[in-house]
Enzyme design. Structure first.
Site, PDB file in Angstrom:
ATOM      1  N   HIS A 192       0.789  -1.238   0.000  1.00 42.82           N
ATOM      2  CA  HIS A 192       0.000   0.000   0.000  1.00 42.82           C
ATOM      3  C   HIS A 192       0.809   1.270   0.000  1.00 42.82           C
ATOM      4  CE1 HIS A 192      -4.213  -1.200   0.465  1.00 42.82           C
ATOM      5  NE2 HIS A 192      -3.713  -2.291   1.015  1.00 42.82           N
ATOM      6  N   THR A 201      -8.730   6.592  -2.373  1.00 37.94           N
ATOM      7  CA  THR A 201     -10.082   6.108  -2.648  1.00 37.94           C
ATOM      8  C   THR A 201     -11.088   7.229  -2.425  1.00 37.94           C
ATOM      9  OG1 THR A 201     -10.141   5.246  -0.388  1.00 37.94           O
ATOM     10  CG2 THR A 201      -9.706   3.659  -2.157  1.00 37.94           C
ATOM     11  N   LYS A 231     -14.725   8.170  -4.411  1.00 34.01           N
ATOM     12  CA  LYS A 231     -16.035   8.453  -3.796  1.00 34.01           C
ATOM     13  C   LYS A 231     -16.571   9.796  -4.293  1.00 34.01           C
ATOM     14  CE  LYS A 231     -14.195   6.433   0.437  1.00 34.01           C
ATOM     15  NZ  LYS A 231     -13.527   6.824   1.691  1.00 34.01           N
ATOM     16  N   LYS A 255      -9.260  13.788   4.226  1.00 30.17           N
ATOM     17  CA  LYS A 255      -8.328  12.655   4.246  1.00 30.17           C
ATOM     18  C   LYS A 255      -7.415  12.850   5.441  1.00 30.17           C
ATOM     19  CE  LYS A 255      -7.071  13.933   0.036  1.00 30.17           C
ATOM     20  NZ  LYS A 255      -7.042  12.691  -0.711  1.00 30.17           N
ATOM     21  N   ARG A 256      -6.645  11.817   5.811  1.00 27.95           N
ATOM     22  CA  ARG A 256      -5.713  11.996   6.915  1.00 27.95           C
ATOM     23  C   ARG A 256      -4.789  13.194   6.661  1.00 27.95           C
ATOM     24  NH1 ARG A 256      -5.460   8.038  11.048  1.00 27.95           N
ATOM     25  NH2 ARG A 256      -3.723   9.284  11.773  1.00 27.95           N
ATOM     26  N   LYS A 309       0.159  14.656   1.493  1.00 29.68           N
ATOM     27  CA  LYS A 309      -1.172  14.941   0.946  1.00 29.68           C
ATOM     28  C   LYS A 309      -1.370  16.441   0.687  1.00 29.68           C
ATOM     29  CE  LYS A 309      -3.445  10.859   3.014  1.00 29.68           C
ATOM     30  NZ  LYS A 309      -4.210  10.199   1.923  1.00 29.68           N
TER      31      LYS A 309
HETATM   32  C1  LIG Z   1     -12.225   6.999   1.969  1.00 26.32           C
HETATM   33  C2  LIG Z   1     -11.747   7.398   3.297  1.00 26.32           C
HETATM   34  C3  LIG Z   1     -10.394   7.693   3.509  1.00 26.32           C
HETATM   35  C4  LIG Z   1      -9.374   7.653   2.399  1.00 26.32           C
HETATM   36  O1  LIG Z   1      -9.286   8.925   1.786  1.00 26.32           O
HETATM   37  P1  LIG Z   1      -8.082   9.297   0.806  1.00 26.32           P
HETATM   38  O2  LIG Z   1      -8.504  10.606   0.246  1.00 26.32           O
HETATM   39  O3  LIG Z   1      -8.022   8.231  -0.235  1.00 26.32           O
HETATM   40  O4  LIG Z   1      -6.860   9.381   1.635  1.00 26.32           O
HETATM   41  C5  LIG Z   1      -9.993   8.062   4.771  1.00 26.32           C
HETATM   42  N1  LIG Z   1     -10.871   8.148   5.795  1.00 26.32           N
HETATM   43  C6  LIG Z   1     -12.172   7.895   5.629  1.00 26.32           C
HETATM   44  C7  LIG Z   1     -13.088   8.026   6.793  1.00 26.32           C
HETATM   45  C8  LIG Z   1     -12.659   7.508   4.385  1.00 26.32           C
HETATM   46  O5  LIG Z   1     -13.972   7.235   4.238  1.00 26.32           O
END
Ligand SMILES: *Cc1c(COP(=O)(O)O)cnc(C)c1O
Length: 775
Positions: free
Chosen positions: A316, A612, A616, A504-505, A510
């Site tokens: 990953h 991901t 979404k 995101k985190r 990022k």
């Molecule tokens: C989808 C999701 C992530 C991943 O987000 P990225 O933008 O791909 O880092 C992190 N936390 C939650 C709660 C999510 O639903």
């Protein structure tokens, strides 16, 4: 509903046993499930009925669903992927189950106090968890520490383990409900418990009871909390214990179940496949060897053949700070028998390299599993598995051509790509029912079973009444989000503004900072020219920072300081609003994503393996502003470059800079007045009464030469953000692009991803579960 699920659950397990279906076990240290009531109702086909019933009883369904506590047993993308995969496995009628840990405390709850992140424990089991079933009858003993002795018995070398600590692993099973198909798979979460019979009481010693309590505490600690780090590796002994705890309990339970089939162990890989989610469960390789050799009395070669055919590994990340390396001493002390096995695997691997790959002889030290007194978990995983996959095309090619290049030379047939995905059931049908309805009205409901059918929407992209319907859904969702923000933060957002989200985190790579620099730049322009023609924007951030990651926590404080200044500004606040929504989680994501216009995917190219969140947001009609990183590359391929806003260094350019060392962040600061005007505000008390508050951020950019190329990409980012605003002003054009994004998002359903794993790696087929007749 629970009764029907349990009936189907039993039926499913029985059918798998009768058909001797091959089973997949997905080992993951994280499962970020979120809530399950609404998605289980959807999958059971009962959602509409429940909505109607609740309403007729005078309840608001949304308020009722809000009573469920999120199961937050994960940090971010990796844990959420595991949850989406379980949903797709069950929905595709595939016999696939999760193996994880039942942490007593999930990822911390985040509060923002005076702009700072404060972490509170996530006591999610406080009120009993309605979905789990404790299985005392399936408890398993896991052993730590002690000593190992070897002796020759009947001409065979036998190992015996003494003076170890016993930990009882008790499984709690959670049903995973398939969509419209009777399949109910299992997520098995292990809890560490002590038993009085594993402690030696001496009745003559009065203080034994207190020793017992200490002992009990030390054991229960193993499954007490989830480590709150994402894309970072911390060499904590308790974390290593957690990894082995999952691996050993999981493997023992799998072998117990397999043995009931009365098949020889030599056929294990025809019945079982183990997929490991990143390197965290890599100890499956030596632990499976141990069980086969010491418990089942197989010889090394036979055990190795079985192991290598049963285990598959998903990588990953290529971030060096996230690659696990455990001190040899720690492994030796905690798992003395596993240490011997790892040592032997390493010896054999290095010898094989020496004899079979003379051209790689100078690479052996770099490829070894044990080197410089460290155990390299990714090397262990690659050597011991039949499949090694990356999670997006670009990521897999970086693995093959750079990070794992020598391993690719030795094992080319093991490498493959499986681009990540998300379950469209949760992220579209559940999270955005209005949009789902508008789609179904246009193209029928086939897309729900076959999400690639969303491409049928292409022919509606310029249909004005469809565009209107799509625009109305987005607007309605903005109103809903605005209401939530109003209630929680007493801030009013403009429902006509561009909703620009980065959720995101929080991590350097990022680049939340790049987003914030654009915001500060707009703020500066407004200060210079109060009549500036700016399309109103609402910037939304959601992000947790690892508690020990001080840079990330400073960025949170800075976002909040900028938000405070802008939101309170009498003129500027009508054009720009900045919101940091606290406690980003699956449930909050489900609220924000349907309302988003713009999806910020701006990581330093090469650093985000897939992402991901990008998928979404695309599926919910947001346009992406992003670098050519992770799955953004594949999004751009699908929608075409006119339907995405791409900017910034490419991954090759980033690698070239890293090799040549000729990036000079300071030049960008010196030569770009706009950038200087942004950055100087960090250290002149403009956003904080304290002039040292943000100096670490400032220094990391100027004196540590801006590891993530924020200054390099600033100019291109500002320009493309201006294109975003231009495009948004032409609503027909914008909505057209939005529809094309939705139409092309079917590819990113995790159903597609899981089908690829099933065909190319697991070699498994669907098992149909019959209809139960319940009287
Ligand atoms: C989808 C999701 C992530 C991943 O987000 P990225 O933008 O791909 O880092 C992190 N936390 C939650 C709660 C999510 O639903």
């Amino acid at each position: 509903m629970k009764d029907s699920i349990h009936a189907n659950w039993q039926m499913t397990q029985q059918t798998y046993d009768e058909n001797e279906s091959k089973q997949v076990y997905y080992f993951s240290m994280e499962f970020l499930l979120g809530r399950l009531v609404e998605s289980n109702l959807l999958n059971m086909g009962m959602l509409d009925l429940y909505h109607d019933t609740l309403k007729s009883l005078g309840f608001n369904p949304e308020e009722v669903f809000r009573e469920e506590h999120d199961a937050g047993l994960g940090n971010g993308g990796l844990g959420r992927l595991a949850a989406c995969f379980l949903d797709s496995l069950a929905s595709l009628q595939l016999p696939g189950h999760g193996m994880g840990i039942r942490y007593k405390y999930g990822l911390f709850q985040q509060k923002v106090v005076n702009g700072y992140q404060v972490e509170l424990p996530d006591n999610w089991l406080k009120d009993e968890y309605m979905w789990e079933t404790k299985r005392d009858d399936k408890a398993i003993e896991v052993r730590f520490g002690g000593t190992v002795e070897s002796k020759v018995e009947n001409g065979h070398l036998q190992f015996s383990h003494h003076d170890y600590e016993r930990v009882l692993a008790v499984p709690y099973d959670v049903p995973i409900v398939g969509y419209d198909n009777n399949t109910v798979n299992t997520l098995r979460l292990w809890s560490a418990e002590s038993t009085t019979n594993s402690f030696h009481f001496h009745s003559s010693r009065g203080h034994d009871y207190y020793h017992y309590l200490d002992y009990k505490r030390s054991i229960e600690k193993i499954s007490e909390f989830l480590y709150p780090d994402d894309s970072y590796y911390e060499g904590k002994i308790l974390r290593l214990k957690q990894q082995y705890f999952l691996v050993s309990a999981g493997l023992q339970s799998i072998l117990q179940r397999y043995k009931k089939r009365n098949k020889p162990l030599s056929q294990l890989s025809d019945h079982v496949v183990i997929q490991i989610n990143d390197t965290h469960p890599s100890l499956v390789v030596p632990e499976l060897m141990r069980l086969l050799i010491d418990e089942e009395k197989l010889g090394w070669d036979e055990a190795w053949t079985i192991t290598e055919k049963t285990v598959a590994y998903t990588n990953h990340t290529t971030l060096s700070e996230a690659l696990e390396k455990w001190p040899e001493e720690m492994i030796k002390t905690l798992f003395p028998r596993l240490y011997l096995i790892i040592h032997e695997i390493n010896e054999r691997f290095c010898k094989m390299l020496w004899y079979d790959y003379p051209e790689l002889r100078d690479k052996i030290a770099e490829m070894a599993i044990i080197s410089y007194e460290q155990v390299h978990m990714s090397h262990l995983a690659m050597v011991g598995s039949f499949s090694i996959n990356g999670v997006a095309k670009l990521h897999t090619s970086i693995l093959q051509n750079r990070v794992m290049k020598p391993f690719y030379t030795v094992f080319p047939e093991r490498f493959n790509n499986k681009t990540n995905g998300i379950t469209h059931r949760r992220w579209l049908l559940n999270a955005n029912p209005e949009l789902a309805n508008v789609i179904t009205e246009a193209i029928g409901k086939e897309w729900i079973h076959s999400p690639e059918k969303l491409t049928d929407l292409i022919s509606f992209a310029s249909d004005s009444s469809f565009q209107e319907a799509i625009a109305k859904v987005k607007h309605d969702n903005k109103l809903k989000l605005a209401a939530l923000i109003k209630e929680q933060y007493q801030i009013t957002i403009d429902d006509q503004s561009i909703v620009d989200v980065q959720i995101k985190r929080l991590h350097g790579y990022k680049r939340q900072l790049l987003n914030l620099f654009h915001i500060i730049h707009l703020y500066n322009r407004c200060l210079e020219d109060p009549n500036l023609d700016l399309t109103p924007r609402t910037f939304i951030f959601g992000a947790k920072a690892a508690p020990s990651y001080s840079f990330a926590k400073q960025v949170i404080k800075l976002i909040n300081a900028v938000a405070e200044k802008i939101n309170k500004h009498p003129q500027i606040s009508s054009k720009i609003k900045v919101l940091f929504l606290e406690n980003y989680s699956v449930t909050l994501a489900e609220r924000i994503i349907p309302a988003a216009d713009l999806s910020e995917q701006i990581s330093t190219a090469s650093k985000e393996a897939s992402g991901t969140g990008n998928m979404k947001l695309m599926m919910n009609g947001a346009l992406t502003i992003g670098t050519q990183d992770g799955a953004n590359v594949e999004i751009a391929e699908l929608v075409g470059k006119e339907n995405i806003f791409t900017f910034g260094l490419t991954s090759d350019e980033v690698f070239n800079y890293q090799r040549s060392g000729d990036y000079r962040a300071r030049d960008y600061y010196n030569n770009d007045r706009r950038l200087r005007n942004v950055m100087d505000l960090l250290v002149n008390q403009h956003f904080s009464g304290d002039d040292v508050e943000f100096k670490d951020i400032f220094y990391s950019l100027l004196y540590n030469n801006d590891e993530y190329f924020v200054l390099r990409d600033f100019d291109e980012y500002i320009k493309i953000q201006n294109d975003v605003q231009q495009t948004y002003q032409n609503q027909t054009d914008w909505v057209n692009k939005s529809i094309i994004n939705i139409a092309r998002s079917g590819k990113f359903s995790s159903d597609r991803t899981i089908q690829e794993y099933a065909n190319d790696i697991w070699n498994i087929k669907p098992t149909k579960i019959g209809n139960l007749i319940i009287n």
